[in-house]
Every structure is written in C-alpha cells, then in structure tokens.
Design an enzyme around this catalytic site. Sequence first.
Site, PDB file in Angstrom:
ATOM      1  N   ASN A 161      12.749   4.801  -0.986  1.00  9.48           N
ATOM      2  CA  ASN A 161      11.394   4.811  -0.922  1.00  9.48           C
ATOM      3  C   ASN A 161      10.805   5.484  -1.960  1.00  9.48           C
ATOM      4  OD1 ASN A 161      11.286   2.811   1.276  1.00  9.48           O
ATOM      5  ND2 ASN A 161      11.516   4.756   2.854  1.00  9.48           N
ATOM      6  N   LYS A 191       6.812  -3.120  -3.632  1.00  7.68           N
ATOM      7  CA  LYS A 191       7.709  -2.240  -2.431  1.00  7.68           C
ATOM      8  C   LYS A 191       6.809  -0.998  -1.779  1.00  7.68           C
ATOM      9  CE  LYS A 191      10.712  -0.962   0.783  1.00  7.68           C
ATOM     10  NZ  LYS A 191      11.802  -0.509   0.458  1.00  7.68           N
TER      11      LYS A 191
END
Length: 332
Positions: free
Chosen positions: A123, A203
């Site tokens: 992430n 994302k």
Amino acid sequence: MYIKTRRCETHIETVLECARITRIVEILVFGAGAIGSFFGGLLSQRHDVTLIGRAEHISAVKSHGLRVSGKTSIIAKPHAAMRVPQGAKPDFVFVTTKSYDTANTMIALRAFADRAIFVTLQNGLGNAETIARTARRVVAGTTAHGVTFVGPGEIRHAGVGETMIGAWSRVSESDLVRLRDLLADVGIVASVTSDIRTELWSKLVVNASINPIAALAEVPNGRIVRDKLLLGVLEAVCREATAVAKAEGARVDEEELRHRTILVAKRTAANRASMLQDLDRHHRTEIDAITGSIVRAAERHRISVPLNASLYALVRAREAAFRVTSGANVRD
C-alpha cells in the site's frame, strides 16, 4: 493464453485456459501478512514458495499448513520461516510488508538484489523507489483482493479484486508476461500496464477513500457503501484525493475513480480493511503512506483536502492513544 470471465450480480467467476508453466519457480514472499500469505499460498500450489513472517503465524503454517477460506478455499503447504533461509536463490521476491518496513526489509534482502525480480504489492507510495535503491529489477503492482488475517495459519479471502503489474526499473516486457502467467496459472488474474505510476495513484485514492473510514467507523468495507452518510464521506474523500493525483501527473478521471472505489468496497464487502485490522490489534497503521501521502502532496500543490487531513489526524490520534494506554510504542 485465454482468459474468460463470467459475471453475475453476486459474484465473478474466472475460468483460466492457458498452458501451465512447467518449470518450478523459486519464490520468496517477505511479509507473510494477509496479502503476502494469500499470494504465497496460491503460488505454492505450483511452485517452491517460502513465506517469511512472524513467529506465531510461521509456526502454525509449518505445523498445519496455510488455511485459506472464503472466495478461495485451500490448505496450502508453502515453506515458512522467520528469516531468509541460507542458500535461498529466488527467481522472484514478493515484498508484502507494511510500507514503513520497506527500507529495513531491503537490508535483509540485499543478497538477492542482482539475481531476483522484486515485486511490490504494498500500500501507499514510495515503496518501489525504496526497493529500487537496492534491487536492480523491480516490478510495481497493485491488488484489490480483499484478504483478512483470521489468526496464525489462517486467512480469509473476502473479496475478488483486480491485480495490475508494471515495470518500475530494468524489467522487460517478457519479464512482466512471465509474472502475469505465473499468477494466472494459480488463478490470480493480473493485467500488465504501461503506466504503473497512474495505477499506484489510483490504488492510493481507493485505499484513502475506504481504509481510514472503515478503520474509524469500525465497519467492514460493504457497510460504507450501504450507509448513505458514510458513502457521502467516501465520495468527498475520493474527490479530494483525485484532485491531488491529477496535480501529481496521474492520468485519472474523478468519476471513474469514484465508481472504482465503490466497486472495490462492494466486491470486498465482507472484508475488514487492513487499517481496521491494524487498529483492532493495536498495531501501527499505514495511514502515513496512504492518506499522509495525499496530504503532503496536497500541501506541495496548495490544494485543500480538509477531509483527508481530518482522517489522517484522527487515525494518528488513535495510534497515539494506544501508546498512552499501553505505556509502550504501538506494535509494528
């Protein structure tokens, strides 16, 4: 290779018809949390995979295998260790640690810097750059699969999502195709993109629009889109973050990203976001790499992002509260 996808309102079924990769590939997965265990577990069905992770989880995997439930149901038998085994010669190294551990991770993995292809599915922003300072060949990737860490030796595949991979440094098209086919061979459908930086920003926007809200409201992803008030917050956070992504040069569209974020939340409706899982366990979150990246970029471009800034402050406050009540640092 031929990939056929059948859709209905309640699920997506993917049927793979491809030539199976016959050579056994050695793969090291460093960071056997939810996502790392999921990718490593599936890949271990065809290949020589070693998971590197925490003691309790590794001990359980060694004793009973890795149990995957939910959308995928298997008991995988990867190798598992707390440290990189001597004599390891991986073809691929998947880095799936928390973003704040990437620099230290690369110290442990520097022996493979010249021989292996490194793949980050982490992430936030900055992970590929950090890895590329040590490793020669780097693939950056994103995945929207929702995976929950149930307990030592067990994860739950709560939602199917898109996986994207792209070249970051010194990776050829044939390398990317090889990785794509490696994943497809075990049921993980991945797409190759020529603009991985835009995908990383996309994302990031999705993560920033779901993770902090789920963590603070203490709800699974699906509840956010079913609750009109929470959905309104998600959409506003997404608008702010998209404006920042555009200012940073990402080729993104506000409406497309809003739709994508809601779709991810729906597809992973039963999943407890990684940030919520971290707070549940009084662990440090990735708020700095996710929402913090947006807030810092917004400051550089003088863009107002009040909701993202508020979510950032609130999650950081939750982490600080754990330090006060425990009398020690939030556990990494």
